[in-house]
Design an enzyme around this catalytic site. Structure first.
Site, short mmCIF file in Angstrom:
data_model
loop_
_atom_site.label_atom_id
_atom_site.label_comp_id
_atom_site.label_asym_id
_atom_site.label_seq_id
_atom_site.Cartn_x
_atom_site.Cartn_y
_atom_site.Cartn_z
N CYS A 70 0.83 -1.21 0.00
CA CYS A 70 0.00 0.00 0.00
C CYS A 70 0.87 1.26 0.00
O CYS A 70 1.69 1.46 0.90
CB CYS A 70 -0.91 -0.01 1.23
SG CYS A 70 -1.79 1.54 1.49
N CYS A 91 0.44 3.31 3.16
CA CYS A 91 1.16 2.73 4.30
C CYS A 91 2.64 3.04 4.20
O CYS A 91 3.28 3.39 5.20
CB CYS A 91 0.93 1.22 4.36
SG CYS A 91 -0.78 0.74 4.72
#
Length: 146
Positions: A55, A58
């Site tokens: 991600c 993230c």
């Protein structure tokens, strides 16, 4: 330079780095085997980051979670944890994680709140401290009613 002097210099350099490692805050990785037991710890708040390695949002967090862990050191009532939803899918399914990153606060095994604010240590810390105080007060009232 004598042999003793040559050994002392590297040892001094090594010793300079040991305190850094001892002070390093611990962000605890939670797994399907540990998640439920950890978040149920009595009178303990768990602020948990749910992410996946691929991600971009993230990844963009960088060391934020580790920095928060360091900032929370010394607070025995608050633990900072993380779950990799790629390898711990069962945990993420159980708590209904649908987007990444997700930040959730648990107290005595119950979800207290999701964090949706600014992504800096000061904001995260203020949130977790305030919400933990509220959850602790609520738990004390419930204990008195029993």
């Amino acid at each position: 330079m004598t042999l003793g002097a040559r050994l002392v210099a590297p040892m001094i350099i090594l010793l300079l780095f040991i305190p850094i490692e001892l002070v390093k805050a611990e962000v605890i990785t939670l797994t399907p085997e540990t998640f439920s037991d950890k978040i149920k710890e009595k009178d303990t708040a768990w602020f948990v980051k749910f992410c996946v390695p691929w991600c971009k949002h993230c990844k963009k967090l960088g060391n934020l979670w580790e920095d928060l862990g360091k900032a929370m050191e010394g607070d025995d009532e608050i633990e900072v944890g993380e779950v990799d939803c790629g390898t711990s899918r069962a945990v993420c399914t159980k708590v209904e994680i649908h987007s990444y990153p997700t930040f959730m606060l648990f107290y005595n095994g119950e979800e207290v709140s999701k964090y949706k604010g600014k992504r800096d240590v000061e904001s995260l810390k203020a949130f977790v401290v305030e919400e933990t105080e509220k959850a602790a007060e609520k738990a004390q009232l419930e204990d008195k009613e029993l």
